[in-house]
Scaffold this motif. Structure first.
Motif: not given
Ligand SMILES: Nc1ncnc2c1ncn2[C@@H]1O[C@H](COP(=O)(O)OP(=O)(O)O)[C@@H](O)[C@H]1O
Ligand SMILES: [Mg+2]
Length: 349
Positions: A291-304
């Motif tokens: 289990x964990x917590x999302x701390x960052x989301x980077x949208x990079x086009x095709x992938x994230x």
């Protein structure tokens, strides 16, 4: 192919007073190979390259070129040519004079000198630029002149120290492709030093990782990327989640989760490539999940790219296809991580 290695570094080390720049190190580079020394700054790459070139004397060990012990030979007797960091061209000379300079020192007949210089300028795509001075060239063009100046000597080994470091990212990528093509067309053994993993992956037949004066491991780009043996490699190459933790009753524990890797012995770490981690928004019915917590989301086009802080554990990278973000993944959200056990690699150091 010749079975005598083009270059053998045999127990070579270098101390500066009490500083150990390179611990005793051995490796061999087969003829015609594009060999890359990759690692963080200060690791001992330049020191290694300069000992092969004969610009620095090793504290211990021997250097052999084409099977011949050259440890006591000066640089100009070694059948090597060097491309230095930065551009280092003669500013008052034209492109043609810069490239021909080494041949002039060797007192080559004038017409042979002109032919070889012209052929080399053609190879690096600088025909028509013969009369220009370096100040009238772009960074990429100056780098090509440097390369031509080394290749025109027709030595059996070409040594390149961070040859692309002064170029911007786009140009560096293009020059990587060109370097690879040029090396393939001339067939000369190249030993190329860089701290840039993408550059190393693009040009190399074989990568040797060097850090803190130690050759950590070596292999093809695919081997070091997909199956790194050492923890350092997993942290330096690619994008990997690296876990270590206490060994409790012979099993590795990450945070408070179920045991990972039974019959484990310390020191042990495991790594999983970011793209091989499965992300769940509800706790899945699996034995091993974190289990964990999302701390960052980077949208990079095709992938994230996500950074997930595992409960009681490290922050790790997770790669998704961008369209998977639509399922409701956001910063601060709770998630569960799992992976196919076949994708976990074990490291001892
Ligand atoms: N002439 C020198 N005198 C003292 N220390 C040196 C000298 N040259 C290099 N070093 C040290 O040796 C180590 C390795 O340096 P170097 O081979 O240049 O690393 P890299 O090329 O991997 O960045 C570093 O700690 C550096 O400070
Ligand atoms: Mg260096």
């Amino acid at each position: 192919m010749n079975s005598v290695p083009a270059v053998e570094v045999d127990g070579v080390s270098k101390n500066y007073g009490s500083v150990s720049a390179l611990k005793p190190t051995s490796f061999a580079v087969p003829e015609g190979r594009y060999f890359v020394l990759l690692g963080p700054s200060g690791g001992g790459k330049t020191t290694t390259l300069r000992m092969i070139a004969g610009l620095i004397r090793p504290t211990t060990g021997r250097v052999r070129i084409g099977g011949r012990d050259v440890t006591d030979q000066p640089a100009n007797r070694r059948d090597t040519a060097m491309v230095f960091q930065g551009f280092a061209l003669f500013p008052h000379m034209t492109v043609e004079q810069n490239v021909a300079y080494g041949l002039e020192l060797r007192r080559l007949p004038k017409d042979e000198l002109r032919d070889r210089t012209a052929a080399m300028l053609r190879l690096v795509g600088l025909t028509g630029f013969e009369a220009r001075r370096p100040s009238a060239l772009s960074g990429g063009q100056q780098q090509r002149v440097q390369l031509a100046r080394a290749l025109v000597l027709q030595t059996s080994i070409v040594l390149l120290d961070e040859p692309l470091a002064a170029l911007d990212a786009t140009l560096r990528k293009d020059m990587c492709f060109e370097l690879k093509h040029i090396q393939e067309s001339v067939g000369t053994t190249f030993i190329h030093v860089t701290h840039n993993q993408e550059e190393a992956m693009t040009v190399a037949d074989e990568i040797a990782l060097i850090a803190a004066g130690t050759l950590v491991e070596s292999g093809s780009p695919r081997e070091v990327y997909e199956t790194p043996r050492c923890r350092f490699t997993a942290e330096f190459i690619g994008e990997n989640a690296v876990f270590s933790g206490p060994i409790v009753e012979g099993a590795l524990r990450i945070g408070g989760a179920a045991p990972f890797v039974r019959d484990a012995e310390p020191p042990l770490a495991i790594s999983v490539a970011a793209e091989n981690i499965d992300l769940h928004l509800q706790q899945p019915d699996l034995e091993q999940t974190l289990p964990g917590t999302v701390v960052d989301v980077f949208y990079l086009g095709f992938s994230a790219l996500l950074h997930v802080e595992v409960d009681g554990g490290p922050v790790v990278p997770v790669r998704l296809l961008s369209k998977e973000l639509d399922a409701g993944i956001k910063s601060g959200g709770r998630v569960w991580l799992s992976w196919d056990p076949d994708h976990a690699r074990m490291h001892t150091a």
